[in-house]
Write a protein that holds these residues in place. Structure first.
Motif, PDB file in Angstrom:
ATOM      1  N   LYS A 173      18.153 -37.460   8.425  1.00 32.69           N
ATOM      2  CA  LYS A 173      18.664 -36.300   9.150  1.00 32.69           C
ATOM      3  C   LYS A 173      17.661 -35.433   9.301  1.00 32.69           C
ATOM      4  CE  LYS A 173      23.393 -36.693   8.737  1.00 32.69           C
ATOM      5  NZ  LYS A 173      24.796 -35.975   8.308  1.00 32.69           N
TER       6      LYS A 173
ATOM      7  N   ILE B 207      21.136 -39.552  14.576  1.00 35.19           N
ATOM      8  CA  ILE B 207      22.461 -39.758  13.364  1.00 35.19           C
ATOM      9  C   ILE B 207      23.219 -38.834  13.480  1.00 35.19           C
ATOM     10  CG2 ILE B 207      22.378 -39.642  10.929  1.00 35.19           C
ATOM     11  CD1 ILE B 207      19.973 -41.048  10.860  1.00 35.19           C
ATOM     12  N   SER B 208      23.254 -37.590  14.063  1.00 34.99           N
ATOM     13  CA  SER B 208      24.058 -36.502  14.102  1.00 34.99           C
ATOM     14  C   SER B 208      25.062 -36.741  15.292  1.00 34.99           C
ATOM     15  CB  SER B 208      23.487 -35.164  13.863  1.00 34.99           C
ATOM     16  OG  SER B 208      22.813 -34.820  12.830  1.00 34.99           O
TER      17      SER B 208
ATOM     18  N   LYS C   9      27.532 -40.739  13.800  1.00 36.36           N
ATOM     19  CA  LYS C   9      27.936 -40.106  12.694  1.00 36.36           C
ATOM     20  C   LYS C   9      29.014 -40.952  11.818  1.00 36.36           C
ATOM     21  CE  LYS C   9      28.785 -35.367  11.263  1.00 36.36           C
ATOM     22  NZ  LYS C   9      29.069 -34.098  11.534  1.00 36.36           N
ATOM     23  N   ASN C  10      30.183 -41.202  12.314  1.00 37.53           N
ATOM     24  CA  ASN C  10      31.334 -41.797  12.131  1.00 37.53           C
ATOM     25  C   ASN C  10      30.938 -43.098  11.606  1.00 37.53           C
ATOM     26  OD1 ASN C  10      32.969 -39.671  12.940  1.00 37.53           O
ATOM     27  ND2 ASN C  10      33.565 -40.603  14.917  1.00 37.53           N
TER      28      ASN C  10
ATOM     29  N   ILE D 137      27.982 -44.103  10.374  1.00 35.32           N
ATOM     30  CA  ILE D 137      27.343 -43.824   8.875  1.00 35.32           C
ATOM     31  C   ILE D 137      28.207 -43.304   8.027  1.00 35.32           C
ATOM     32  CG2 ILE D 137      25.487 -42.164   8.117  1.00 35.32           C
ATOM     33  CD1 ILE D 137      23.829 -42.342  10.622  1.00 35.32           C
ATOM     34  N   ALA D 138      29.247 -42.509   8.151  1.00 44.83           N
ATOM     35  CA  ALA D 138      30.265 -42.026   7.280  1.00 44.83           C
ATOM     36  C   ALA D 138      30.984 -43.322   6.543  1.00 44.83           C
ATOM     37  CB  ALA D 138      31.187 -41.098   7.710  1.00 44.83           C
TER      38      ALA D 138
END
Length: 139
Positions: A108, A117-118, A123-124, A126-127
């Motif tokens: 990031k 990535i953000s 983002k979801n 990667i979470a």
């Protein structure tokens, strides 16, 4: 601080990843996959030290991933590169999935990669991938 031996280990690990990626891109070339895997394992061992590497690979929660990775490496060397690469990929995910949150936090910080990535969809994803977040590194 990273000393010279660890820098060499990181370099060997990086070459291992590059050789493995080239082996997959070039239609599962057996020689490139084998060299990449040996360099990757050697680089990890040099980076964190032989005792800590052995301790990491034989831990109870990592033993399945270790067997899968070594079994895949054996299949690649014996002439079954596609099946072996799939087993190695599963072993890699099983072994190093605890490091993913740390890697994503590191990525990031890069200008273009961090913005990507953000993003909302990434983002979801990667979470979900980094759901097993731990407070300390598993080494």
């Amino acid at each position: 601080m990273v000393d010279d031996v660890q820098k060499i280990g990181i370099g060997i690990t990086s070459f291992g990843v590059i050789f493995t990626t080239l082996g997959v891109v070039l239609f599962f070339d057996k020689l490139l996959l084998s060299m990449g895997n040996i360099m990757f394992l050697s680089g990890v061992t040099v980076t964190i030290g032989p005792k800590r590497a052995l301790k990491f690979f034989v831990r109870q929660q990592n033993i399945g991933g270790s067997f899968s990775f070594v079994g895949g490496l054996t299949l690649v060397v014996c002439g079954w590169p596609i099946v072996g690469a799939c087993m190695e990929f599963y072993g890699f995910l099983a072994l190093f999935s605890a490091f993913f949150p740390t890697v994503f936090l590191f990525l990031k910080r890069f200008p273009i990669v961090g913005t990507f990535i953000s993003g909302p969809g990434v983002k979801n994803l990667i979470a979900k991938l980094a759901k097993t977040s731990q407070h300390s590194l598993p080494v």
